[in-house]
Scaffold this motif. Structure first.
Motif, PDB file in Angstrom:
ATOM      1  N   UNK A 188       0.713  -1.107   0.023  1.00 28.64           N
ATOM      2  CA  UNK A 188      -0.065  -0.157  -0.020  1.00 28.64           C
ATOM      3  C   UNK A 188       0.954   1.325   0.061  1.00 28.64           C
ATOM      4  N   UNK A 189       2.314   1.030   0.856  1.00 29.65           N
ATOM      5  CA  UNK A 189       3.077   2.449   0.929  1.00 29.65           C
ATOM      6  C   UNK A 189       3.694   2.781  -0.730  1.00 29.65           C
ATOM      7  N   UNK A 190       3.483   1.844  -1.843  1.00 29.12           N
ATOM      8  CA  UNK A 190       4.286   1.987  -2.822  1.00 29.12           C
ATOM      9  C   UNK A 190       3.225   2.603  -3.936  1.00 29.12           C
ATOM     10  N   UNK A 191       2.264   2.702  -3.556  1.00 25.49           N
ATOM     11  CA  UNK A 191       0.805   3.071  -4.368  1.00 25.49           C
ATOM     12  C   UNK A 191       0.204   3.949  -3.565  1.00 25.49           C
ATOM     13  N   UNK A 192       0.674   4.880  -2.889  1.00 29.55           N
ATOM     14  CA  UNK A 192       0.048   5.735  -1.981  1.00 29.55           C
ATOM     15  C   UNK A 192       0.286   7.005  -3.108  1.00 29.55           C
ATOM     16  N   UNK A 193       0.410   6.592  -4.555  1.00 28.24           N
ATOM     17  CA  UNK A 193      -0.070   8.199  -5.149  1.00 28.24           C
ATOM     18  C   UNK A 193      -1.413   7.835  -5.649  1.00 28.24           C
ATOM     19  N   UNK A 194      -1.211   9.482  -6.145  1.00 24.91           N
ATOM     20  CA  UNK A 194      -3.190   9.472  -7.209  1.00 24.91           C
ATOM     21  C   UNK A 194      -3.520   8.348  -7.905  1.00 24.91           C
ATOM     22  N   UNK A 195      -4.966   7.632  -7.480  1.00 25.40           N
ATOM     23  CA  UNK A 195      -4.675   6.586  -8.031  1.00 25.40           C
ATOM     24  C   UNK A 195      -5.413   5.915  -9.411  1.00 25.40           C
ATOM     25  N   UNK A 196      -4.330   5.355  -9.544  1.00 29.38           N
ATOM     26  CA  UNK A 196      -4.713   5.300 -11.530  1.00 29.38           C
ATOM     27  C   UNK A 196      -6.512   4.733 -11.798  1.00 29.38           C
ATOM     28  N   UNK A 197      -6.921   3.862 -10.589  1.00 29.60           N
ATOM     29  CA  UNK A 197      -8.435   3.800 -11.236  1.00 29.60           C
ATOM     30  C   UNK A 197      -9.572   4.758 -10.520  1.00 29.60           C
ATOM     31  N   UNK A 198      -9.288   5.581 -10.363  1.00 30.66           N
ATOM     32  CA  UNK A 198      -9.849   7.065  -9.806  1.00 30.66           C
ATOM     33  C   UNK A 198     -10.740   7.177 -11.528  1.00 30.66           C
ATOM     34  N   UNK A 199     -10.314   7.307 -12.151  1.00 33.15           N
ATOM     35  CA  UNK A 199     -10.664   8.093 -13.728  1.00 33.15           C
ATOM     36  C   UNK A 199     -11.135   7.063 -13.639  1.00 33.15           C
ATOM     37  N   UNK A 200     -11.570   5.678 -13.990  1.00 30.52           N
ATOM     38  CA  UNK A 200     -12.153   4.727 -14.555  1.00 30.52           C
ATOM     39  C   UNK A 200     -13.488   4.033 -13.985  1.00 30.52           C
ATOM     40  N   UNK A 201     -13.256   4.639 -12.199  1.00 32.43           N
ATOM     41  CA  UNK A 201     -14.084   4.366 -11.668  1.00 32.43           C
ATOM     42  C   UNK A 201     -15.307   5.645 -11.657  1.00 32.43           C
ATOM     43  N   UNK A 202     -14.370   6.819 -12.362  1.00 34.52           N
ATOM     44  CA  UNK A 202     -15.711   8.017 -12.734  1.00 34.52           C
ATOM     45  C   UNK A 202     -16.008   8.264 -14.144  1.00 34.52           C
ATOM     46  N   UNK A 203     -15.576   7.174 -14.888  1.00 37.35           N
ATOM     47  CA  UNK A 203     -16.592   6.549 -15.849  1.00 37.35           C
ATOM     48  C   UNK A 203     -17.747   6.451 -15.619  1.00 37.35           C
ATOM     49  N   UNK A 204     -17.082   4.632 -14.711  1.00 34.65           N
ATOM     50  CA  UNK A 204     -18.213   4.064 -14.391  1.00 34.65           C
ATOM     51  C   UNK A 204     -19.545   4.090 -13.940  1.00 34.65           C
ATOM     52  N   UNK A 205     -19.606   5.286 -13.446  1.00 32.00           N
ATOM     53  CA  UNK A 205     -20.656   6.025 -12.750  1.00 32.00           C
ATOM     54  C   UNK A 205     -21.338   6.922 -13.100  1.00 32.00           C
ATOM     55  N   UNK A 206     -20.473   7.364 -13.912  1.00 32.66           N
ATOM     56  CA  UNK A 206     -21.698   8.095 -15.143  1.00 32.66           C
ATOM     57  C   UNK A 206     -21.803   7.475 -16.186  1.00 32.66           C
ATOM     58  N   UNK A 207     -21.409   6.493 -16.607  1.00 34.83           N
ATOM     59  CA  UNK A 207     -21.996   5.097 -16.916  1.00 34.83           C
ATOM     60  C   UNK A 207     -23.317   4.470 -16.874  1.00 34.83           C
ATOM     61  N   UNK A 208     -23.264   4.144 -15.423  1.00 36.51           N
ATOM     62  CA  UNK A 208     -24.760   3.776 -14.540  1.00 36.51           C
ATOM     63  C   UNK A 208     -26.017   5.068 -14.621  1.00 36.51           C
ATOM     64  N   UNK A 209     -25.855   6.137 -14.627  1.00 30.73           N
ATOM     65  CA  UNK A 209     -26.341   6.882 -15.157  1.00 30.73           C
ATOM     66  C   UNK A 209     -28.025   6.349 -15.506  1.00 30.73           C
ATOM     67  N   UNK A 210     -29.442   6.425 -15.576  1.00 31.44           N
ATOM     68  CA  UNK A 210     -29.428   6.784 -14.530  1.00 31.44           C
ATOM     69  C   UNK A 210     -30.390   6.391 -13.235  1.00 31.44           C
TER      70      UNK A 210
END
Length: 272
Positions: free
Chosen positions: A79-101
């Motif tokens: 966990x300490x080695x991957x403590x920078x900005x999470x690379x999965x965040x853009x994918x997750x943000x895209x996922x919830x937008x596609x989940x609309x409505x």
């Protein structure tokens, strides 16, 4: 791919020279070169140090250990080695937008909302309008534990508030074992739930650990709305740990709720 090629790939992908890596590993540049060409074998300790130096995710680190014939290490240790900005965040943000409505939310391991989609914001305005005013309708950064404990929060119009509150409290108490920073907020939540609802029911679950899903039933201006919610993390299995970002998706659990959410598509789109 062979181990020497994998090690070379991790270094070059990090835009690191052999000399720079050698200095970090406290070995000679020649030794790094020999390891990358297969002329020398790296010890387990050197492989772990190499992976840390190039900030490799747990999946790559464990692949290297496996190729070398060593035992792997649990994702938590990386966990300490991957403590920078999470690379999965853009994918997750895209996922919830596609989940609309339908509602969707991305949140961090401290249970603070990073993103809420349009449908999620609309539903919040239906089930906890007073709390939305408390946070000035700014959902990014919302303290989700505070939202549960506040008298005008998520449980304020829930028909099954005691069951949902008990299940989420158990989940949060379990998570606080490995994330102690959650403890003060979880304790305040427990006090709030006990004060509001008295003795809470004991949630069902394996070994007393609640499942990351819930059934939610709300009284709203559109009548009763029922949802099934599911939490998950996104990424390679070996890279997911207690520091990973999470996503929660809401699904209608009856036809009437599905109809209301579909009918509200135009309202939801107007929030853009």
């Amino acid at each position: 791919m062979t181990l020497p090629l994998l090690l070379r790939h991790t270094r070059t992908s990090s835009k690191m020279s052999q000399l720079e890596l050698a200095l970090r590993l406290e070995v000679s540049q020649r030794h790094v070169s020999f390891v990358e060409t297969g002329r020398a074998a790296a010890s387990r300790e050197m492989l772990l140090a190499w992976m840390e130096a190039v900030d490799a995710p747990a999946s790559i680190r464990n692949a290297a250990l496996t190729m070398a014939g060593f035992t792997t290490v649990a994702a938590e240790t990386a966990s300490a080695w991957t403590a920078g900005p999470d690379a999965t965040e853009p994918a997750l943000q895209r996922m919830i937008q596609l989940h609309n409505p339908l509602p969707g939310i991305v949140f961090d391991p401290d249970w603070r909302a990073l993103a809420v989609n349009r449908s999620g914001k609309w539903l919040c305005s239906m089930v906890m309008p007073a709390y939305c005013e408390v946070i000035d309708n700014v959902f990014e950064g919302m303290d989700m534990i505070h939202c549960l404990s506040h008298e005008d929060g998520l449980l304020s119009r829930a028909r099954n508030a005691t069951q949902v509150g008990a299940a989420l409290l158990l989940q949060l108490q379990t998570e606080s074992w490995i994330r102690p920073a959650l403890c003060p907020r979880v304790e305040r939540l427990a006090e709030s739930l006990q004060r509001r609802y008295g003795k809470l029911p004991v949630p069902s679950g394996v070994l007393g650990i609640a499942a990351p899903s819930a059934e939610m039933c709300f009284d709203t201006p559109h009548g009763e709305l029922n949802f099934s919610t599911f939490q998950s993390a996104f990424g390679m299995p070996h890279d997911i740990n207690s520091s990973s970002l999470r996503i929660e998706l809401w699904f209608p659990s009856d036809d009437r709720t599905r109809h209301v959410m579909n009918r509200g598509r135009a309202v939801v789109q107007s929030l853009d």
